[in-house]
Design an enzyme around this catalytic site. Structure first.
Site, mmCIF file in Angstrom:
data_model
loop_
_atom_site.group_PDB
_atom_site.id
_atom_site.type_symbol
_atom_site.label_atom_id
_atom_site.label_comp_id
_atom_site.label_asym_id
_atom_site.label_seq_id
_atom_site.Cartn_x
_atom_site.Cartn_y
_atom_site.Cartn_z
ATOM 1 N N LYS A 22 5.089 -22.033 37.576
ATOM 2 C CA LYS A 22 6.476 -22.327 37.981
ATOM 3 C C LYS A 22 7.469 -21.795 36.946
ATOM 4 C CE LYS A 22 8.494 -26.530 36.975
ATOM 5 N NZ LYS A 22 9.824 -26.293 36.388
ATOM 6 N N ARG A 94 16.822 -25.839 36.603
ATOM 7 C CA ARG A 94 17.484 -25.250 35.428
ATOM 8 C C ARG A 94 17.733 -23.749 35.599
ATOM 9 N NH1 ARG A 94 19.576 -27.804 31.331
ATOM 10 N NH2 ARG A 94 18.571 -26.552 29.736
ATOM 11 N N ASP A 119 15.213 -31.983 35.298
ATOM 12 C CA ASP A 119 14.640 -33.323 35.177
ATOM 13 C C ASP A 119 15.543 -34.225 34.350
ATOM 14 O OD1 ASP A 119 12.408 -32.560 36.568
ATOM 15 O OD2 ASP A 119 11.427 -31.791 34.777
ATOM 16 N N ASP A 313 5.543 -30.860 28.072
ATOM 17 C CA ASP A 313 5.229 -31.197 29.475
ATOM 18 C C ASP A 313 3.829 -31.796 29.627
ATOM 19 O OD1 ASP A 313 7.492 -29.528 29.448
ATOM 20 O OD2 ASP A 313 7.144 -28.878 31.498
HETATM 21 C C1 UD1 Z 1 11.706 -25.133 29.577
HETATM 22 C C2 UD1 Z 1 10.742 -25.563 30.657
HETATM 23 C C3 UD1 Z 1 10.310 -27.011 30.471
HETATM 24 C C4 UD1 Z 1 9.780 -27.226 29.055
HETATM 25 C C5 UD1 Z 1 10.761 -26.695 28.024
HETATM 26 C C6 UD1 Z 1 10.213 -26.747 26.627
HETATM 27 C C7 UD1 Z 1 11.427 -24.254 32.551
HETATM 28 C C8 UD1 Z 1 12.026 -24.231 33.915
HETATM 29 N N1 UD1 Z 1 11.394 -25.422 31.947
HETATM 30 O O1 UD1 Z 1 12.891 -25.903 29.733
HETATM 31 O O2 UD1 Z 1 9.280 -27.282 31.416
HETATM 32 O O3 UD1 Z 1 9.612 -28.604 28.850
HETATM 33 O O4 UD1 Z 1 11.098 -25.327 28.301
HETATM 34 O O5 UD1 Z 1 9.004 -26.063 26.529
HETATM 35 O O6 UD1 Z 1 10.947 -23.250 32.041
HETATM 36 N N2 UD1 Z 1 18.598 -27.298 23.848
HETATM 37 C C9 UD1 Z 1 19.834 -27.377 23.231
HETATM 38 N N3 UD1 Z 1 20.781 -26.449 23.589
HETATM 39 C C10 UD1 Z 1 20.539 -25.449 24.498
HETATM 40 C C11 UD1 Z 1 19.274 -25.391 25.096
HETATM 41 C C12 UD1 Z 1 18.312 -26.324 24.757
HETATM 42 O O7 UD1 Z 1 20.083 -28.264 22.417
HETATM 43 O O8 UD1 Z 1 21.435 -24.640 24.759
HETATM 44 C C13 UD1 Z 1 17.557 -28.313 23.517
HETATM 45 C C14 UD1 Z 1 17.199 -29.168 24.726
HETATM 46 O O9 UD1 Z 1 18.113 -30.232 24.885
HETATM 47 C C15 UD1 Z 1 15.808 -29.643 24.366
HETATM 48 C C16 UD1 Z 1 15.234 -28.447 23.605
HETATM 49 O O10 UD1 Z 1 16.343 -27.656 23.186
HETATM 50 O O11 UD1 Z 1 15.897 -30.759 23.505
HETATM 51 C C17 UD1 Z 1 14.275 -27.608 24.417
HETATM 52 O O12 UD1 Z 1 14.946 -27.062 25.538
HETATM 53 P P1 UD1 Z 1 14.546 -25.640 26.136
HETATM 54 O O13 UD1 Z 1 13.463 -25.047 25.299
HETATM 55 O O14 UD1 Z 1 15.771 -24.860 26.357
HETATM 56 O O15 UD1 Z 1 13.905 -26.067 27.529
HETATM 57 P P2 UD1 Z 1 14.223 -25.510 28.985
HETATM 58 O O16 UD1 Z 1 14.346 -24.016 28.953
HETATM 59 O O17 UD1 Z 1 15.322 -26.284 29.589
#
Ligand code: UD1
Length: 473
Positions: A22, A94, A119, A313
């Site tokens: 996914k 997302r 989520d 996850d």
């Molecule tokens: C992706 C995955 C999710 C997985 C996560 C971490 C997808 C669709 N989802 O989510 O399943 O759990 O990676 O492996 O691929 N953060 C910030 N600022 C930002 C972006 C992120 O502070 O601009 C923080 C988030 O709040 C979180 C952390 O960074 O605490 C990780 O987020 P991120 O790695 O961006 O996860 P996703 O890409 O949303």
């Protein structure tokens, strides 16, 4: 809206085939928007998040042919019809925010992306995405629109490569920056980038498309502007979240399941913890077999982390697995500040879990001084009673399925649509492994309590919105 009914207490036994990932497929679809050439994907998972992303791409102007039986999807985006992501997609997952990176170099129009969802596991900010794209020359503003707000992005002067240092290796921010950098003049360096297998899969796809991308050992990704694009054929990598989910379900139910297509390379951190716990696995040439070998030993300390660490996850189903292990184990969630909400239902089932705001064991993480519960102690083994669950997010959803499979009672699980987002053929796969599980329509609303009725209606409207484009409640 449907519910799952599960009567547990039986070992899962047999063989399943892992689906495509996914977290890769949804991004690959967005990446295909960079060019006007046809992209053909194989091993495409038949899940709701892919369907939502396909619908979103169609809105933008893509022609899509998806053969769900054969798992083949062809997408071509000759011209953009619009660069406005309709409001109804915000909140569904997302993906919409990645449209900015993919479309910035392709249109002079404003790219408009309503605030995003996903989520319910913390605030999920996008500050790192926005500041990285701004560094490449994008102008991005947040404006109030209708009830929520939207990001307005444009790069009328074009994008230019830059050095971008992420303060945290965010998966989404790394992907968004890579997508924009493919069309930015010159060279872009992303330092402290995320290097998850799904990001490497995206890079492989982009290299076939025409980009030059290097990944250094120190988390630096170097992207050079692509000058022309080619047609691409790409096989999506296996879903390591699905693999880990069924592996934990197999071991916790004292069963034995072979998962065809499971990739050893992507499961190293997971397999180490399974071995520490006393769970069994055999890595074979075409997959991995997981099995119950001996009474499970707790006493583990586990910290979730970015790749190559233990994936966040995997955390929720792993806690369910630890309820079956002898002794106390500690989990420290360092990726999301609020990913333990699901534990209260496990406690109602009889699990012994205590939450802490401190960083327990190991290192101090980003959430050390915050007031969020992000460490826990779980003691086992516990006999779990049946429960009526309402799923709050995708991975918690699988944790509840697993907990229900462990209880000899009948459990009911609602908000099943969360599982549809990421698990292909969940009921068919579990049934083939011997589980007693059925999916049924929810009771008529008049038979529900006022609170459940309200929650059901809300979920139903969200689904209608996605399926038909009907306006928000
Ligand atoms: C992706 C995955 C999710 C997985 C996560 C971490 C997808 C669709 N989802 O989510 O399943 O759990 O990676 O492996 O691929 N953060 C910030 N600022 C930002 C972006 C992120 O502070 O601009 C923080 C988030 O709040 C979180 C952390 O960074 O605490 C990780 O987020 P991120 O790695 O961006 O996860 P996703 O890409 O949303």
């Amino acid at each position: 809206m449907d519910v799952l009914k599960i009567k547990g207490g039986k070992p899962l036994e047999g063989k399943i085939k892992a689906a495509g990932a996914k977290n890769a497929m949804t991004k690959l679809l967005v990446a295909s928007l960079l060019s006007d050439k046809m992209c053909t994907f194989y091993n495409v998972p038949n899940i709701l998040d892919v369907e939502i992303t396909v619908n979103l791409c169609r809105e933008i102007g893509s022609q899509v042919e998806w053969n769900r039986e054969e798992k083949i999807l062809k997408i071509t985006t000759k011209e953009l019809k619009t660069s406005y992501v309709p409001q109804r997609y915000s909140g569904s997952n997302r993906i919409p925010i990645l449209m900015i990176g993919a479309l910035l170099g392709r249109t002079d129009e404003d790219i408009i992306v309503p605030t995003i969802g996903g989520d319910l596991i913390g605030s999920r900010p996008v500050d790192l995405h926005i500041s990285a794209l701004q560094k490449l020359g994008a102008r991005i503003e947040f404006r109030e629109m209708k009830k929520e707000g939207a990001y307005f992005a444009q790069a009328h002067q074009g994008l230019t490569g830059a050095v971008i240092s992420l303060s945290y290796p965010s998966v989404g921010a790394t992907e968004n920056t890579i997508l924009a950098a493919v069309r930015a003049k010159g060279t872009t360096l992303i330092k402290n980038a995320a290097i998850e297998p799904e990001i490497i899969d995206l890079i492989l796809f982009l290299q076939k498309l025409g980009a030059n991308i290097m990944v250094d050992a120190d988390r630096t990704i170097c992207i050079q502007q692509a000058h022309q694009f080619q047609e691409v054929e790409h096989t999506v990598l296996t879903d390591r979240n699905e693999v880990a989910s069924y592996a934990m379900a197999a071991i916790s139910t004292k069963g034995r399941v072979f998962i065809e297509g499971a990739e050893h390379l992507h499961m190293i951190a997971f397999l180490n913890k399974i071995r520490e716990l006393g769970g069994g696995f055999h890595v074979k040439s075409n997959g991995i077999e997981f099995f119950y070998d001996q009474p499970l030993k707790g006493g583990l300390h586990l910290e979730t982390d970015v790749h190559p660490g233990f994936m966040t996850d995997w955390q929720q189903p792993f806690v369910v697995l630890l309820t079956q292990a002898q002794g106390a184990s500690v989990i420290h969630e360092t990726v999301y500040e609020n990913r333990f909400g699901y534990t209260h239902m496990l406690k109602e089932m009889g699990a012994d879990i205590e939450l802490f705001t401190q960083c327990l064991g190991g290192k101090q993480c980003r959430f050390a001084s915050s007031n969020h519960h992000h460490s826990l102690v779980v003691k086992g083994p516990s006999l779990l009673k049946g429960h009526n669950f309402s799923i709050p997010d995708l991975r918690a959803g699988f944790a509840y399925v697993m907990a229900a499979l462990l209880s000899p009672d009948i459990s009911t699980i609602s908000n099943v649509e969360f599982l549809d987002r990421g698990y292909e053929e969940l009921v068919a796969k579990l049934t083939s492994l011997g589980a007693d599980i059925v999916r049924e329509p929810l009771l008529p609303l008049k038979k529900l309590s006022p609170e459940k009725c309200k929650a059901a209606l809300h979920g139903l409207m969200k689904k209608v919105e996605i399926d038909t484009g009907a306006p928000t409640l």
